[in-house]
Design a protein around this motif. Structure first.
Motif, short mmCIF file in Angstrom:
data_model
loop_
_atom_site.label_atom_id
_atom_site.label_comp_id
_atom_site.label_asym_id
_atom_site.label_seq_id
_atom_site.Cartn_x
_atom_site.Cartn_y
_atom_site.Cartn_z
N ALA A 141 0.82 -1.22 0.00
CA ALA A 141 0.00 0.00 0.00
C ALA A 141 0.86 1.26 0.00
O ALA A 141 0.47 2.28 -0.58
CB ALA A 141 -0.94 -0.01 1.21
N ALA A 142 2.02 1.20 0.64
CA ALA A 142 2.90 2.36 0.71
C ALA A 142 3.78 2.49 -0.53
O ALA A 142 4.51 3.48 -0.67
CB ALA A 142 3.77 2.27 1.97
N GLY A 143 3.75 1.50 -1.40
CA GLY A 143 4.57 1.55 -2.61
C GLY A 143 6.05 1.33 -2.33
O GLY A 143 6.91 1.84 -3.04
N LEU A 168 -4.04 2.04 5.72
CA LEU A 168 -3.98 1.43 4.40
C LEU A 168 -4.76 2.21 3.34
O LEU A 168 -4.67 1.91 2.15
CB LEU A 168 -4.49 -0.02 4.45
N THR A 220 -5.61 5.15 0.75
CA THR A 220 -4.75 5.90 -0.17
C THR A 220 -4.37 7.27 0.38
O THR A 220 -3.21 7.69 0.27
CB THR A 220 -5.45 6.06 -1.53
N ASN A 233 -3.76 8.15 3.27
CA ASN A 233 -2.83 8.08 4.39
C ASN A 233 -1.49 7.44 4.01
O ASN A 233 -0.73 7.02 4.88
CB ASN A 233 -3.47 7.32 5.55
N LYS A 234 -1.21 7.39 2.71
CA LYS A 234 0.01 6.75 2.22
C LYS A 234 1.27 7.39 2.83
O LYS A 234 2.21 6.69 3.19
CB LYS A 234 0.07 6.82 0.70
N LEU A 243 1.67 6.17 6.43
CA LEU A 243 2.03 4.75 6.40
C LEU A 243 3.49 4.58 6.00
O LEU A 243 4.24 3.82 6.63
CB LEU A 243 1.12 3.99 5.43
N THR A 244 3.92 5.30 4.98
CA THR A 244 5.31 5.23 4.52
C THR A 244 6.26 5.65 5.63
O THR A 244 7.29 5.00 5.86
CB THR A 244 5.51 6.12 3.27
#
Length: 181
Positions: free
Chosen positions: A56-58, A91, A93, A95-96, A99-100
């Motif tokens: 989700a964080a890429g 999770l 989008t 809040n990316k 999360l990252t």
């Protein structure tokens, strides 16, 4: 001749079992030092939340990169300790970024096995300061023979499985999520 062949076969099977057991088991699966962090993590039944969060964080491409990285990997149980709805919210989008930041707070540049962490703790007179990829700090100390991490909020996580070496670093499994300020 048949008995010699049987004995050779039994010896080969026994040797294979011994060598297979030399790789650490995490989440019910063997972790291979020839695979990268993501390739091993996706096989751990104890890290499905972490893998979902990394996706989700890429961060998949980063953690598949050359590194080396030291990853303090929280288990599903560690994520479950968070207040209800927290993980689902992270999770999302929108809040990316948050999360990252949390995930990269669990990563330190370099390959720091338990031996190196213990030496840094000893050299630091009982505490080693670690700079995380997110720009934050963690502090490692010893609790008995185990390593404990303290985050910027003062919360702690114990290393439950150490030295899970990967082709691009090392994973230390932890029992709690670490949070930056």
């Amino acid at each position: 001749m048949k008995k010699i062949a049987q004995l050779c076969f039994i010896t080969l099977v026994a040797a294979s079992a011994i060598f297979a057991a030399t790789n650490p088991m995490v989440g019910g699966h063997e972790m291979f030092p020839t695979k990268n962090i993501v390739q091993n993590a996706v096989n751990s039944e104890d890290h499905t939340m972490l893998v979902a969060a990394v996706k989700a964080a890429g961060l998949v491409d980063t953690l598949e990169g050359p590194g080396p990285f030291t990853v303090f990997a929280p288990t599903n149980e560690a994520f479950a300790k968070l207040p209800a709805g927290t993980v689902d919210g992270l999770l999302m989008t929108e809040n990316k970024g948050a999360l990252t930041k949390i995930l990269t707070y669990h990563v330190v540049a370099g390959r720091l096995g338990a031996k190196e962490l213990s030496k840094a703790i000893k050299d630091g007179h009982g505490k080693a300061e670690l700079n995380t990829v997110s720009g934050g700090k963690l502090w490692a100390s010893m609790q008995g023979k185990g390593i404990v991490l303290t985050d910027e909020k003062g919360d702690t996580a114990k290393v439950t499985i150490s030295n899970v070496f990967q082709s691009n670093g090392v994973i230390h499994v932890i029992d709690a999520l670490l949070l930056p300020n």
